[in-house]
Design a protein around this motif. Structure first.
Motif, PDB file in Angstrom:
ATOM      1  N   LYS A  60       0.861  -1.243   0.004  1.00 39.42           N
ATOM      2  CA  LYS A  60       0.053  -0.025   0.091  1.00 39.42           C
ATOM      3  C   LYS A  60       0.603   1.222   0.290  1.00 39.42           C
ATOM      4  O   LYS A  60       1.955   1.665   1.181  1.00 39.42           O
ATOM      5  N   TRP A  62       0.915   5.069  -1.480  1.00 38.31           N
ATOM      6  CA  TRP A  62       0.690   6.827  -2.079  1.00 38.31           C
ATOM      7  C   TRP A  62       1.470   6.809  -2.926  1.00 38.31           C
ATOM      8  O   TRP A  62       1.957   6.852  -3.216  1.00 38.31           O
ATOM      9  N   ALA A 140      14.787   6.795   0.234  1.00 39.68           N
ATOM     10  CA  ALA A 140      14.725   7.899   1.238  1.00 39.68           C
ATOM     11  C   ALA A 140      13.132   8.300   1.077  1.00 39.68           C
ATOM     12  O   ALA A 140      12.351   8.713   2.371  1.00 39.68           O
ATOM     13  N   ASP A 141      12.391   8.306   0.680  1.00 39.46           N
ATOM     14  CA  ASP A 141      11.444   8.908  -0.398  1.00 39.46           C
ATOM     15  C   ASP A 141      10.164   8.343  -0.450  1.00 39.46           C
ATOM     16  O   ASP A 141       9.037   8.361  -0.808  1.00 39.46           O
ATOM     17  N   PHE A 143       7.272   5.297   1.056  1.00 42.39           N
ATOM     18  CA  PHE A 143       6.990   4.764   2.584  1.00 42.39           C
ATOM     19  C   PHE A 143       5.413   3.891   1.705  1.00 42.39           C
ATOM     20  O   PHE A 143       5.132   4.247   1.113  1.00 42.39           O
ATOM     21  N   LEU A 144       5.899   2.310   2.064  1.00 39.79           N
ATOM     22  CA  LEU A 144       4.795   1.391   2.414  1.00 39.79           C
ATOM     23  C   LEU A 144       4.272   0.291   3.185  1.00 39.79           C
ATOM     24  O   LEU A 144       5.704   0.704   4.182  1.00 39.79           O
ATOM     25  N   THR A 145       3.186   0.262   3.250  1.00 42.92           N
ATOM     26  CA  THR A 145       3.340  -1.588   4.320  1.00 42.92           C
ATOM     27  C   THR A 145       2.853  -2.445   3.043  1.00 42.92           C
ATOM     28  O   THR A 145       2.604  -2.326   1.925  1.00 42.92           O
TER      29      THR A 145
ATOM     30  N   MET B   1       0.592   3.171  10.273  1.00 42.79           N
ATOM     31  CA  MET B   1       0.960   4.027   9.577  1.00 42.79           C
ATOM     32  C   MET B   1       0.531   5.100   8.563  1.00 42.79           C
ATOM     33  O   MET B   1       0.164   4.779   7.465  1.00 42.79           O
ATOM     34  N   LEU B   3       0.434   7.217   4.963  1.00 45.54           N
ATOM     35  CA  LEU B   3       1.336   6.767   4.059  1.00 45.54           C
ATOM     36  C   LEU B   3       1.131   8.497   2.795  1.00 45.54           C
ATOM     37  O   LEU B   3       1.111   8.420   1.898  1.00 45.54           O
ATOM     38  N   LYS B   4       0.192   9.063   3.375  1.00 40.60           N
ATOM     39  CA  LYS B   4      -0.136  10.173   2.663  1.00 40.60           C
ATOM     40  C   LYS B   4       0.343  11.383   2.288  1.00 40.60           C
ATOM     41  O   LYS B   4       1.406  11.674   2.952  1.00 40.60           O
ATOM     42  N   GLU B   5       1.367  11.372   1.356  1.00 42.85           N
ATOM     43  CA  GLU B   5       1.797  12.443   1.132  1.00 42.85           C
ATOM     44  C   GLU B   5       1.371  13.690   0.645  1.00 42.85           C
ATOM     45  O   GLU B   5      -0.624  13.780  -0.463  1.00 42.85           O
ATOM     46  N   LEU B  28       6.629  15.045   2.759  1.00 39.18           N
ATOM     47  CA  LEU B  28       6.219  13.225   2.729  1.00 39.18           C
ATOM     48  C   LEU B  28       6.029  12.924   4.438  1.00 39.18           C
ATOM     49  O   LEU B  28       5.720  13.844   4.782  1.00 39.18           O
ATOM     50  N   PRO B  29       5.785  11.684   4.231  1.00 38.91           N
ATOM     51  CA  PRO B  29       4.730  11.236   5.589  1.00 38.91           C
ATOM     52  C   PRO B  29       5.702  11.524   6.516  1.00 38.91           C
ATOM     53  O   PRO B  29       5.014  11.184   7.970  1.00 38.91           O
ATOM     54  N   ASN B  30       7.636  11.355   6.684  1.00 35.57           N
ATOM     55  CA  ASN B  30       7.221  11.667   7.868  1.00 35.57           C
ATOM     56  C   ASN B  30       7.901  13.085   7.414  1.00 35.57           C
ATOM     57  O   ASN B  30       9.079  13.918   8.836  1.00 35.57           O
ATOM     58  N   ALA B  34      10.363  16.087  -0.936  1.00 41.51           N
ATOM     59  CA  ALA B  34      10.788  15.342  -2.132  1.00 41.51           C
ATOM     60  C   ALA B  34       9.786  15.731  -3.750  1.00 41.51           C
ATOM     61  O   ALA B  34       9.142  16.587  -3.285  1.00 41.51           O
ATOM     62  N   ARG B  36       8.550  14.830  -7.262  1.00 43.13           N
ATOM     63  CA  ARG B  36       7.972  14.158  -8.590  1.00 43.13           C
ATOM     64  C   ARG B  36       7.730  14.191  -9.112  1.00 43.13           C
ATOM     65  O   ARG B  36       6.695  15.444  -9.609  1.00 43.13           O
TER      66      ARG B  36
END
Lengths: 188, 188
Positions: A60, A62, A140-141, A143-145, B1, B3-5, B28-30, B34, B36
């Motif tokens: 999963k 974004w 680094a960029d 994010f997923l599960t 977590m 995950l949305k950006e 980013l989520p953190n 970044a 795209r």
């Protein structure tokens, strides 16, 4: 009828991190000229990963172009350091899922949308998975599960419109087809 | 977590005939930022068209991004004048094949490569076809031929690597799956 078109010239518009854009002037089969907007994109690998409980691994994440979370098969761009598409897929399965697989086969290779883009995808099947204790880091960029889904769960997710990624819908159809054909793990 | 950006800003690079390119800066989520590279592309419709001899219609055309002739299911961009994706597909089946069909159903809809592009495709199935005497013209820059293929012929074309288009490989798998499931025309 000769359908071939010939490139006359190409104007590069953009050179990016994952894609380049150019506008090409071409000669049509009837001698006239036309333009084509062409994206060059890195190739990628994806995998149908099935565990011993007959479930498929999906990640999963974004997706900014469609501004929504998607469920997709593990996949990723092939890096210059990858020895092959299969090698890239083994690395991605480690990074995105934290797994290694003992059985691999090639399913198909295809262009995701050859009308405007040269993105090529190599699709694999794997099973006999082991959870790794030394999982590699994501980019680094990134994010997923990840989670596992039975065929019935996948069909429900398809029916309700939750799965919207082309390669993933194709992968589910391939897996269903393997099961319908009576293909079992011990046929290998 | 989570995950949305989140989009912070977007710089348009190119606005073309069939696609636009922008570079978006996202959070980013953190909390880091970044970029795209994002392509906006018109949506399209495609069709699994099966005739009374149980053969599938494919069109042959030149694809400049991969510089080769491809065999693909009939498909095309949805025009602003089309009332719906189905309406667009009926028009394309007329233009590209010269056929109309009496039975239609929706198969699926998906994004061809949502990692970088918002191109959406609507896939249909149709049968009970009639050759038209008043075929519509192709676009001025569009040159193609069409022909019919049995499932065995399609499997050979897949095995030898002649069919390389994602939606077409998926369409063949869907059709095979329908046949494997014992789905017959009289189930309708």
């Amino acid at each position: 009828m000769d359908l071939k078109e010939t490139e006359i010239s190409s104007q590069q518009i953009f050179q990016g991190r994952i894609l380049d854009l150019s506008v090409r002037t071409i000669k049509l089969p009837n001698g006239e000229t036309a333009t084509r907007e062409v994206i060059k994109h890195s190739p990628a690998s994806g995998v149908i990963a099935i565990n011993d409980e007959q479930k498929m691994l999906l990640v999963k994440q974004w997706r900014e172009p469609i501004k929504q979370l998607t469920l997709e098969i593990p996949a990723g761009l092939i890096d210059p350091t990858d020895a092959s598409p299969l090698d890239a897929m083994k690395r991605e399965l480690n990074e995105e899922g934290g797994y290694k697989a003992d059985y691999w086969e090639k399913v198909s290779e295809f262009y995701s949308s050859p009308g405007f883009c040269d993105e090529k995808m190599y699709l694999f099947y794997c099973d006999t998975l082991t959870k790794l204790t030394d999982k590699r880091s994501l980019d680094a960029d990134e994010f997923l599960t990840s989670d596992w889904y039975s065929l019935d769960e996948l069909k429900n997710l398809l029916a309700e419109g939750t799965i919207v990624d082309a390669k993933t819908i194709y992968a589910i159809t391939v897996w269903e087809n393997m099961l319908l054909s009576g293909r079992q793990s011990d046929d290998k």
